[in-house]
Each structure stands twice: as C-alpha cells, then as structure tokens.
Scaffold this active site. Sequence first.
Site, PDB file in Angstrom:
ATOM      1  N   ARG A   7       0.827  -1.212   0.000  1.00  0.00           N
ATOM      2  CA  ARG A   7       0.000   0.000   0.000  1.00  0.00           C
ATOM      3  C   ARG A   7       0.857   1.256   0.000  1.00  0.00           C
ATOM      4  O   ARG A   7       2.034   1.239   0.380  1.00  0.00           O
ATOM      5  CB  ARG A   7      -0.949   0.036   1.196  1.00  0.00           C
ATOM      6  N   ASP A  35      -2.783   6.759  12.493  1.00  0.00           N
ATOM      7  CA  ASP A  35      -3.581   5.542  12.735  1.00  0.00           C
ATOM      8  C   ASP A  35      -3.474   5.056  14.176  1.00  0.00           C
ATOM      9  O   ASP A  35      -4.472   4.706  14.788  1.00  0.00           O
ATOM     10  CB  ASP A  35      -3.284   4.421  11.717  1.00  0.00           C
ATOM     11  N   GLY A  86       8.896   1.004   2.572  1.00  0.00           N
ATOM     12  CA  GLY A  86       7.774   1.835   3.014  1.00  0.00           C
ATOM     13  C   GLY A  86       6.474   1.548   2.276  1.00  0.00           C
ATOM     14  O   GLY A  86       5.494   2.280   2.419  1.00  0.00           O
ATOM     15  N   SER A 114       4.950  -1.377   2.599  1.00  0.00           N
ATOM     16  CA  SER A 114       4.286  -2.399   3.408  1.00  0.00           C
ATOM     17  C   SER A 114       4.376  -3.817   2.862  1.00  0.00           C
ATOM     18  O   SER A 114       3.376  -4.540   2.790  1.00  0.00           O
ATOM     19  CB  SER A 114       2.818  -2.026   3.589  1.00  0.00           C
ATOM     20  N   SER A 115       5.573  -4.214   2.509  1.00  0.00           N
ATOM     21  CA  SER A 115       5.762  -5.616   2.127  1.00  0.00           C
ATOM     22  C   SER A 115       5.400  -6.519   3.297  1.00  0.00           C
ATOM     23  O   SER A 115       4.873  -7.617   3.121  1.00  0.00           O
ATOM     24  CB  SER A 115       7.200  -5.867   1.694  1.00  0.00           C
ATOM     25  N   ASP A 157      -1.978  -0.612   7.446  1.00  0.00           N
ATOM     26  CA  ASP A 157      -1.355  -1.379   6.370  1.00  0.00           C
ATOM     27  C   ASP A 157      -2.105  -2.682   6.110  1.00  0.00           C
ATOM     28  O   ASP A 157      -2.392  -3.048   4.977  1.00  0.00           O
ATOM     29  CB  ASP A 157       0.101  -1.687   6.721  1.00  0.00           C
ATOM     30  N   TYR A 217      10.066   4.370  16.477  1.00  0.00           N
ATOM     31  CA  TYR A 217       8.617   4.250  16.310  1.00  0.00           C
ATOM     32  C   TYR A 217       7.931   4.139  17.676  1.00  0.00           C
ATOM     33  O   TYR A 217       6.999   4.911  17.959  1.00  0.00           O
ATOM     34  CB  TYR A 217       8.317   3.065  15.390  1.00  0.00           C
TER      35      TYR A 217
HETATM   36  P1  ADP Z   1       7.950  -2.605   4.681  1.00  0.00           P
HETATM   37  O1  ADP Z   1       7.727  -1.138   4.625  1.00  0.00           O
HETATM   38  O2  ADP Z   1       8.325  -3.152   3.343  1.00  0.00           O
HETATM   39  O3  ADP Z   1       6.826  -3.361   5.333  1.00  0.00           O
HETATM   40  P2  ADP Z   1       9.444  -3.564   6.977  1.00  0.00           P
HETATM   41  O4  ADP Z   1      10.879  -3.363   7.352  1.00  0.00           O
HETATM   42  O5  ADP Z   1       8.376  -3.208   7.949  1.00  0.00           O
HETATM   43  O6  ADP Z   1       9.236  -2.795   5.607  1.00  0.00           O
HETATM   44  O7  ADP Z   1       9.220  -5.115   6.590  1.00  0.00           O
HETATM   45  C1  ADP Z   1      10.072  -5.758   5.695  1.00  0.00           C
HETATM   46  C2  ADP Z   1      10.341  -7.166   6.196  1.00  0.00           C
HETATM   47  O8  ADP Z   1       9.189  -7.996   5.903  1.00  0.00           O
HETATM   48  C3  ADP Z   1      11.473  -7.840   5.450  1.00  0.00           C
HETATM   49  O9  ADP Z   1      12.726  -7.530   6.022  1.00  0.00           O
HETATM   50  C4  ADP Z   1      11.150  -9.315   5.615  1.00  0.00           C
HETATM   51  O10 ADP Z   1      11.533  -9.793   6.886  1.00  0.00           O
HETATM   52  C5  ADP Z   1       9.617  -9.307   5.577  1.00  0.00           C
HETATM   53  N1  ADP Z   1       9.092  -9.619   4.218  1.00  0.00           N
HETATM   54  C6  ADP Z   1       8.281  -8.881   3.460  1.00  0.00           C
HETATM   55  N2  ADP Z   1       7.986  -9.493   2.288  1.00  0.00           N
HETATM   56  C7  ADP Z   1       8.637 -10.666   2.304  1.00  0.00           C
HETATM   57  C8  ADP Z   1       8.760 -11.769   1.399  1.00  0.00           C
HETATM   58  N3  ADP Z   1       8.143 -11.786   0.215  1.00  0.00           N
HETATM   59  N4  ADP Z   1       9.517 -12.810   1.773  1.00  0.00           N
HETATM   60  C9  ADP Z   1      10.141 -12.822   2.975  1.00  0.00           C
HETATM   61  N5  ADP Z   1      10.075 -11.823   3.848  1.00  0.00           N
HETATM   62  C10 ADP Z   1       9.350 -10.754   3.543  1.00  0.00           C
END
Ligand code: ADP
Length: 379
Positions: free
Chosen positions: A39, A48, A140, A142-143, A188, A234
């Site tokens: 997102r 939030d 940033g 939200s993976s 998120d 945070y």
């Molecule tokens: P973001 O803003 O992308 O959410 P974060 O630092 O909060 O950043 O989260 C990223 C972490 O989420 C990665 O370091 C990993 O541990 C995990 N992550 C996200 N997507 C994947 C994926 N496809 N496979 C494995 N880990 C993932």
Amino acid sequence: MANICPIKNIADLVFEARRVYRETFDGDDANVALCAPGRVNLIGEHTDYNEGFVLPMALPMVTVIVGSKISGQKCCVVTQTEAADEPRVVHFDLPNELAPLLRGQPNWANYVKGVVQHYRARPIPGFRAVIANSVPLGGGLSSSASLEVAVYTFLQQLCPDDGDQVAKAVACQQAEHTHAAVPCGIMDQFVSVLGKEGHACVVTVRLTVNYTVKVIVILINNSNVRQSLTGSEYPTRRKQCEEAATILGKKSLREATLQDLEAAKDRLDGVTYRRARHVIEEIERTAQAAEALKRGDYKEFGRLMVESHNSLRDNYEVSCPELDELVAAALEVDGVFRSRMTGRAHAMERAVKHIQKKYHGSPTFFITTPSEGAHALSL
Ligand code: ADP
C-alpha cells in the site's frame, strides 16, 4: 517512459512460484494461489495509532503465495525474494496450546509464524508454500503487511474462518506486534485486506472504510535511502503521543483539538507539544484531503500534502535530507500538485526527469494505480 521500474505482473509471479514449488517438493504441484497487495498512504501519517484517519490505497505490487495442505503437523515455507534474510526455506510444527509458535530466525519467517499463531480458525492443516513478491522489501510500501495478509488468505483456503475482514486485518496486525515486535497501527493490514481497484480509502477510527474515487495514477518515487521508523524510534513516537493524550486528559489524540493543545502548552515539553501538534493537525488535514479528492480539487489536495510533509519534517521529525530534497525537486515541476512522492499523470515524465536531475541519490520510480485487496487466484 525512461527510468520507470516495471511492476511484475501477478501471473508471472504465480508461474515462477509454482515452478519453485515443483522443484522444492519433488515435482508436486501447488493447488491454491492468492495475492495480497502492498500500500501507499496518500496522507495521514502517524495518525492511525492515534485513532485518526488515514487515506491509503492498495498497490499493484503484491505478495503471492502458492501452496497445498499436507497431512500431519509440519509446515514448510520458501520465500523467493533475495532481500529476505537466510535461510529462505523454513520448517516448523503447527502451534498448539502447549507449544505456541515463537519468534526466531530467520526474521522473515516471524511474519509467517505470527499469522499462523493468530489465525482465527482451527484446525490448521500442515502445509507447504512458496512466497513470491513484487513489493520492494523495507521500502515503506508495506511488504510486511502484504506478507501477513497473504499468509492469512492462504490459511483461509486451507481452513476457512468466518470471513470477517476487519478481524482478519486485526489478526495480521497482532502477528506483527507479537512476532515481528513492531507495534504498528492497523492501516497497512487493513488496506491490504480491503483495498478497492481505482479507489483510495478513508479508514476511520472505528475501522470502517469509505472509498473515495478519483485516484487514477500515482507516481511513487523511492529515495532508496533506508529511512523507516523501526528500532526504538517508532515506539518512542507512540509513547510521546500517548503521553500528550494523557496530559490533555483524552483517550487518544483523535479526541483533542488544537485549542486543547494550546491550553495545555505550559504542561507539555517542547518535543511532546510538536509531536501532538503534528498528529492533531494531520488528522484534520486527512479529513480535508479526502473531501478535496471527492470533489476533484487536486490543487487543495496538493497543498495539504505539502503541509503534511512539512509537519512530518518539522514537528514529527521523521524526514531526512534526501526525502526533503526529493519533495523540493518534485514541487518545482509544473503540474505536480502534491508532493509526498506523488505526482499527477500528465506531469509524470517531467517529474521523473526533473527529480533525476536534482536529486543527489538514485531514485526509483513506479507508476501505480489503486488496486484490489487480497484475493484468491485460480490456477
Ligand atoms: P515494509 O515497509 O516493506 O513493510 P518492513 O521493514 O516493515 O518494511 O518489513 C520488511 C520485512 O518484511 C522484510 O525484512 C522481511 O523480513 C519481511 N518480508 C516482506 N515481504 C517478504 C517476502 N516476500 N519474503 C520474505 N520476507 C518478507
């Protein structure tokens, strides 16, 4: 258009994940597939967790999972992304009352385990899964929430819950709190579950969602500087907000007005005052921005976004020189109304060229449209 990063399409991600699944699991094929989006938040930063509004949209960048249930209590999960810490294959047993799933190594698997632990139906069967994704990790977008929501959606295929979408987002947020140790808000996960194609959504304090139309294309400009509020920062910001609310005699800053804040100024130290000021004004700005979007008033929307950036820089102190430089460069482009890394469709090419010329780092650009929340895919 030059220098715009292509976004992998979902069918290609599924194809690749199935191939890895066959390779890893002796030629077996996965029999379920799903995706959950990352997102971008247009406005409403750090509101939030203060029970205020946010205005995010789901992205075409997603986490895909393909997998199958297996007999027994064992789970095996593979992530294809090289950005995750090693090992990228994990094995664990399903949790039970005596033996919950705990945090451990590798870190990425904690997001998976957390969701398994907080999943809202039982009995979860053993499973195998492969994760593929197009959301940049740690950028940033939200993976992490998209991974959590993808895992939850995967479990829904194996062991259906009651289908409550809000409870689903809350369970994923819980997973992030307990297993990734990030005390995140709900935005998120919420938008990754409930995003709607072509729409940004106003998420309210009561976790209801209003869809606002008019979002067509957003240019996301990644500074490629690692700048996120993890570690102690945070939680510190959250604590400062809670302290300010307590001093103002409110349950949350959502209930406070600027008048309340000014009246209590003597009782707040300078830093706490500035944090609270950002949140109170940002909640109001976000409501105004949603109204501006609804009536197609992009100029007003842009003005509010610039104000938002300035407040994040000066009051909340979460910007950095690179980000400020990017925003300043984007604002110099004719036709860019708002600049928290986004610009309007017809100004995109100009914006990309200009920002590349002005910015000292190496930015990455994505052109995105508001996309659908998590959903199952047919194989
Ligand atoms: P973001 O803003 O992308 O959410 P974060 O630092 O909060 O950043 O989260 C990223 C972490 O989420 C990665 O370091 C990993 O541990 C995990 N992550 C996200 N997507 C994947 C994926 N496809 N496979 C494995 N880990 C993932």
